[in-house]
Design an enzyme around this catalytic site. Sequence first.
Site, mmCIF file in Angstrom:
data_model
loop_
_atom_site.group_PDB
_atom_site.id
_atom_site.type_symbol
_atom_site.label_atom_id
_atom_site.label_comp_id
_atom_site.label_asym_id
_atom_site.label_seq_id
_atom_site.Cartn_x
_atom_site.Cartn_y
_atom_site.Cartn_z
ATOM 1 N N ARG A 1 17.522 -12.503 -17.576
ATOM 2 C CA ARG A 1 18.417 -12.004 -18.631
ATOM 3 C C ARG A 1 19.854 -11.904 -18.137
ATOM 4 O O ARG A 1 20.791 -12.040 -18.926
ATOM 5 C CB ARG A 1 17.934 -10.631 -19.102
ATOM 6 C CG ARG A 1 16.536 -10.655 -19.699
ATOM 7 C CD ARG A 1 16.046 -9.253 -19.975
ATOM 8 N NE ARG A 1 16.131 -8.413 -18.778
ATOM 9 C CZ ARG A 1 15.781 -7.137 -18.726
ATOM 10 N NH1 ARG A 1 15.301 -6.552 -19.813
ATOM 11 N NH2 ARG A 1 15.894 -6.447 -17.610
ATOM 12 N N HIS B 1 -5.186 -7.863 -1.691
ATOM 13 C CA HIS B 1 -5.013 -8.537 -0.393
ATOM 14 C C HIS B 1 -6.210 -8.294 0.538
ATOM 15 O O HIS B 1 -6.777 -9.232 1.101
ATOM 16 C CB HIS B 1 -3.758 -8.037 0.317
ATOM 17 C CG HIS B 1 -2.490 -8.212 -0.462
ATOM 18 N ND1 HIS B 1 -2.264 -9.266 -1.303
ATOM 19 C CD2 HIS B 1 -1.362 -7.460 -0.519
ATOM 20 C CE1 HIS B 1 -1.059 -9.161 -1.832
ATOM 21 N NE2 HIS B 1 -0.500 -8.067 -1.383
ATOM 22 N N ARG C 1 -5.154 -10.674 14.559
ATOM 23 C CA ARG C 1 -3.937 -9.990 14.136
ATOM 24 C C ARG C 1 -3.169 -10.901 13.184
ATOM 25 O O ARG C 1 -2.653 -11.955 13.569
ATOM 26 C CB ARG C 1 -3.068 -9.573 15.313
ATOM 27 C CG ARG C 1 -2.051 -8.533 14.822
ATOM 28 C CD ARG C 1 -0.994 -8.126 15.805
ATOM 29 N NE ARG C 1 -1.518 -7.674 17.048
ATOM 30 C CZ ARG C 1 -1.168 -8.187 18.233
ATOM 31 N NH1 ARG C 1 -0.324 -9.190 18.293
ATOM 32 N NH2 ARG C 1 -1.678 -7.719 19.333
ATOM 33 N N LEU D 1 -10.445 -11.480 21.954
ATOM 34 C CA LEU D 1 -11.815 -10.971 22.025
ATOM 35 C C LEU D 1 -11.889 -10.037 23.220
ATOM 36 O O LEU D 1 -11.538 -10.423 24.344
ATOM 37 C CB LEU D 1 -12.774 -12.156 22.210
ATOM 38 C CG LEU D 1 -14.245 -11.826 22.345
ATOM 39 C CD1 LEU D 1 -14.788 -11.184 21.072
ATOM 40 C CD2 LEU D 1 -15.053 -13.096 22.636
HETATM 41 N N1 LIG Z 1 9.236 -7.618 -4.536
HETATM 42 C C1 LIG Z 1 8.124 -7.839 -3.866
HETATM 43 O O1 LIG Z 1 8.099 -7.802 -2.635
HETATM 44 C C2 LIG Z 1 6.866 -8.152 -4.573
HETATM 45 C C3 LIG Z 1 6.833 -8.276 -5.940
HETATM 46 N N2 LIG Z 1 5.660 -8.620 -6.556
HETATM 47 C C4 LIG Z 1 5.599 -8.791 -8.010
HETATM 48 O O2 LIG Z 1 6.495 -9.842 -8.376
HETATM 49 C C5 LIG Z 1 7.120 -9.560 -9.602
HETATM 50 C C6 LIG Z 1 8.625 -9.509 -9.404
HETATM 51 O O3 LIG Z 1 8.942 -8.532 -8.446
HETATM 52 P P1 LIG Z 1 10.433 -8.082 -8.116
HETATM 53 O O4 LIG Z 1 11.290 -9.257 -7.917
HETATM 54 O O5 LIG Z 1 10.326 -7.073 -7.060
HETATM 55 O O6 LIG Z 1 10.837 -7.371 -9.455
HETATM 56 P P2 LIG Z 1 12.249 -6.877 -9.948
HETATM 57 O O7 LIG Z 1 12.111 -5.456 -10.361
HETATM 58 O O8 LIG Z 1 13.326 -7.224 -8.995
HETATM 59 O O9 LIG Z 1 12.389 -7.707 -11.300
HETATM 60 C C7 LIG Z 1 12.652 -9.100 -11.363
HETATM 61 C C8 LIG Z 1 13.624 -9.385 -12.482
HETATM 62 O O10 LIG Z 1 12.994 -9.067 -13.723
HETATM 63 C C9 LIG Z 1 13.946 -8.515 -14.636
HETATM 64 N N3 LIG Z 1 13.490 -7.193 -15.041
HETATM 65 C C10 LIG Z 1 13.426 -6.055 -14.307
HETATM 66 N N4 LIG Z 1 12.939 -5.048 -15.035
HETATM 67 C C11 LIG Z 1 12.694 -5.539 -16.258
HETATM 68 C C12 LIG Z 1 12.154 -4.987 -17.450
HETATM 69 N N5 LIG Z 1 11.794 -3.711 -17.535
HETATM 70 N N6 LIG Z 1 12.028 -5.797 -18.516
HETATM 71 C C13 LIG Z 1 12.383 -7.085 -18.459
HETATM 72 N N7 LIG Z 1 12.885 -7.653 -17.346
HETATM 73 C C14 LIG Z 1 13.032 -6.910 -16.260
HETATM 74 C C15 LIG Z 1 15.254 -8.414 -13.867
HETATM 75 O O11 LIG Z 1 16.030 -9.564 -14.184
HETATM 76 P P3 LIG Z 1 16.999 -9.643 -15.448
HETATM 77 O O12 LIG Z 1 17.375 -8.248 -15.837
HETATM 78 O O13 LIG Z 1 18.145 -10.446 -14.954
HETATM 79 O O14 LIG Z 1 16.181 -10.328 -16.482
HETATM 80 C C16 LIG Z 1 14.866 -8.523 -12.424
HETATM 81 O O15 LIG Z 1 15.859 -9.103 -11.639
HETATM 82 C C17 LIG Z 1 6.540 -8.241 -10.069
HETATM 83 O O16 LIG Z 1 5.450 -8.506 -10.894
HETATM 84 C C18 LIG Z 1 6.072 -7.586 -8.783
HETATM 85 O O17 LIG Z 1 5.044 -6.684 -9.010
HETATM 86 C C19 LIG Z 1 4.530 -8.877 -5.865
HETATM 87 C C20 LIG Z 1 4.503 -8.775 -4.513
HETATM 88 C C21 LIG Z 1 5.644 -8.361 -3.742
HETATM 89 O O1 LIG Z 2 2.051 -7.331 -2.210
HETATM 90 C C1 LIG Z 2 2.584 -6.541 -1.456
HETATM 91 O O2 LIG Z 2 2.723 -6.880 -0.168
HETATM 92 C C2 LIG Z 2 3.715 -6.255 0.626
HETATM 93 C C3 LIG Z 2 3.358 -6.587 2.069
HETATM 94 O O3 LIG Z 2 3.452 -7.943 2.269
HETATM 95 P P1 LIG Z 2 3.753 -8.512 3.728
HETATM 96 O O4 LIG Z 2 3.592 -9.961 3.576
HETATM 97 O O5 LIG Z 2 5.156 -8.095 4.062
HETATM 98 O O6 LIG Z 2 2.776 -7.884 4.633
HETATM 99 C C4 LIG Z 2 3.751 -4.774 0.404
HETATM 100 O O7 LIG Z 2 4.846 -4.224 1.096
HETATM 101 C C5 LIG Z 2 3.908 -4.506 -1.061
HETATM 102 O O8 LIG Z 2 3.845 -3.112 -1.301
HETATM 103 C C6 LIG Z 2 2.855 -5.186 -1.874
HETATM 104 O O9 LIG Z 2 3.185 -5.104 -3.245
#
Ligand SMILES: NC(=O)C1=CN([C@@H]2O[C@H](COP(=O)(O)OP(=O)(O)OC[C@H]3O[C@@H](n4cnc5c(N)ncnc54)[C@H](OP(=O)(O)O)[C@@H]3O)[C@@H](O)[C@H]2O)C=CC1
Ligand SMILES: O=C1O[C@H](COP(=O)(O)O)[C@@H](O)[C@H](O)[C@H]1O
Length: 589
Positions: A143, A339, A470, A479
């Site tokens: 967005r 995981h 690990r 081991l």
């Molecule tokens: N960050 C991580 O390390 C990890 C994230 N995930 C999953 O990946 C996905 C993305 O994570 P992450 O990048 O951290 O998320 P973010 O909170 O950074 O959101 C990603 C983008 O989505 C848009 N956004 C945020 N909130 C809303 C909302 N309420 N409604 C609509 N759009 C929104 C924003 O972009 P804009 O406003 O420009 O549209 C934002 O930059 C999630 O499902 C998360 O659970 C999974 C594993 C690890």
């Molecule tokens: O999916 C997730 O993984 C990270 C840990 O990932 P790693 O590759 O750095 O070990 C965790 O921090 C996060 O809470 C979870 O959403």
Amino acid sequence: MLHKWGAAQRCAARNESAKSNKQAIRPCVARLSVRSALSSRQIRCSAIEQSAAPTLSRASSNGSSSGVVAELDEKQEAEQQAVAADPVLAYNLEKNDWTASSLSVVVLGASGDLAKKKIFPALFSLYYEGLLPENFQVFGYARSKMTDAEFRDMITSTLTCRVNARERCAEAQERFLKRCFYQAGPYDEPGGFQALSTRLGEQEAVKPRANRMFFLSIPPNVFLSATGNAADHARSKSGWTRVIVEKPFGRDSASSAELGRGLAQHLAEDEIYRIDHYLGKELIENLTVLRFSNRVFEPLWSRQYIRNVQIIFSENFGTEGRGGYFDQYGIIRDVIQNHLLQIVALFAMEQPVSLDAEDIRNEKVKVLRSMKVVAPEDVVMGQYRARGKLPGYLDDKTVPEGSLTPTFAAIAMFINNHRWDGVPFLFKAGKALHKRYAEIRVQFRHVPGNLYRDKQGADPDAACNELVIRIQPKEAIYLKINNKVPGLGLRLEQTRLDLQYQQQYQVELPDAYERLLLDVVNGDKRLFIRYDELQAAWDLYTPVLHELERSQAAPELYPYGSRGPLGAHYLAARHNVRWGDLADDADDE
Ligand SMILES: NC(=O)C1=CN([C@@H]2O[C@H](COP(=O)(O)OP(=O)(O)OC[C@H]3O[C@@H](n4cnc5c(N)ncnc54)[C@H](OP(=O)(O)O)[C@@H]3O)[C@@H](O)[C@H]2O)C=CC1
Ligand SMILES: O=C1O[C@H](COP(=O)(O)O)[C@@H](O)[C@H](O)[C@H]1O
């Protein structure tokens, strides 16, 4: 690789139609030369090439695409010139015969944390390694308003070069950035996706087959609307469409099923790639290799020799800044149900019929379906509290006051099958602990009638063999064995047969997202979660999660930077287990 997989499909389809028209069936043979120094992954891909069809030039000889062939011939010269000026392209083209196809990777939520931290760097690494097709582009979609130039500025700082492969990296970054574009738009309205599709089409125009890959890097509240709009208004009309879905895949069995039904309204199951990035980690991919290619391990891999298995995840940082997300889910949903449970499925499964995705996933789902539903008495929960200047979980402003969400959990699970009956599988996962690491520990039974009982110290458990895998950091497999201390006396000590990846391989390991994105490009679903696996995993955890929420069970508090709550030890002791990481901590420090 992917394009050959596509070629194989086209060839098969052509032969199907030849069969029905009683025409000759031609063999599906690749005409590619492949570099000699291939990684194991590339070798696996090249195996696919052996059965893949030649791409367009031959596919079109059935007469349906002769215009396209002429167009391609014209393009060929221009391509050759481009290749001459671009070593990455040259390498890429040599391995990939994408003459007829383009690849667009669309990152939804491109302005977000995951996209910047993982997705763009992984795409760049694949590009640098020459593993992406020549006609490849990245589109960010979110967005936030941004021009292409601003988008490129944003991702520049996220692109890194490997320590051991950085030759002409800066040039490659520049070329990569030229392939990056941005489209602003909402997730829940078609307009932005229609505009996106038009812009994608402009970039793809040079190739007759346009493949599109969407990564849903967005919060779960917009998963379904974004998927619907992407599938309905920006899906490829000439090639494949694949959608990568990030966790969380729901909060329990019912919400996961609802999400599954929602996705299925717009996508076929084979278009959906449910990512669990732990499956992309090097040591997890190695698990099956270790088991099924070494004669020494597999015979020991059962209740007969293994006393318990521990899957441990520890992070030395809290949830600061992610409280809004984390508080909705907690550590069990965030890490354990996905995981760690996936690791157990791979660890405990029977040998699959082949390395094909469906064969592997069939075995994994059997393990999950054989597991005992988690009992509340087998769960210990913790929540970190402040220590000195280090903030407690509840100090985060995005966390609701008085939240009972666990940031730590220890859980005992059992697999009710012939191989594993009675063996505790213990999980331990926590945030804000003393160290960051993830590992699998396999503790073996005591030696029966041990001749050396009195030469090994007072603690018989300390003399048990233990295999440690690990996962991170400092990837290793070791081991723990008993060995005679050299000298004239007879005294035993425990020591290690030790494979340290850094010493042995001296290469920087690819990030999990690189491996998984490449697999999506290749249409390889081995490391992605099938719908029935997901539902089986939720079925194991849903009753206990609901019960803990209903009873408002309070987590045990533990100080930031500690080893977690004491309750984890009581749980282990109840199952006659001692956590192996504590003993090794003492050895390693
Ligand atoms: N960050 C991580 O390390 C990890 C994230 N995930 C999953 O990946 C996905 C993305 O994570 P992450 O990048 O951290 O998320 P973010 O909170 O950074 O959101 C990603 C983008 O989505 C848009 N956004 C945020 N909130 C809303 C909302 N309420 N409604 C609509 N759009 C929104 C924003 O972009 P804009 O406003 O420009 O549209 C934002 O930059 C999630 O499902 C998360 O659970 C999974 C594993 C690890
Ligand atoms: O999916 C997730 O993984 C990270 C840990 O990932 P790693 O590759 O750095 O070990 C965790 O921090 C996060 O809470 C979870 O959403």
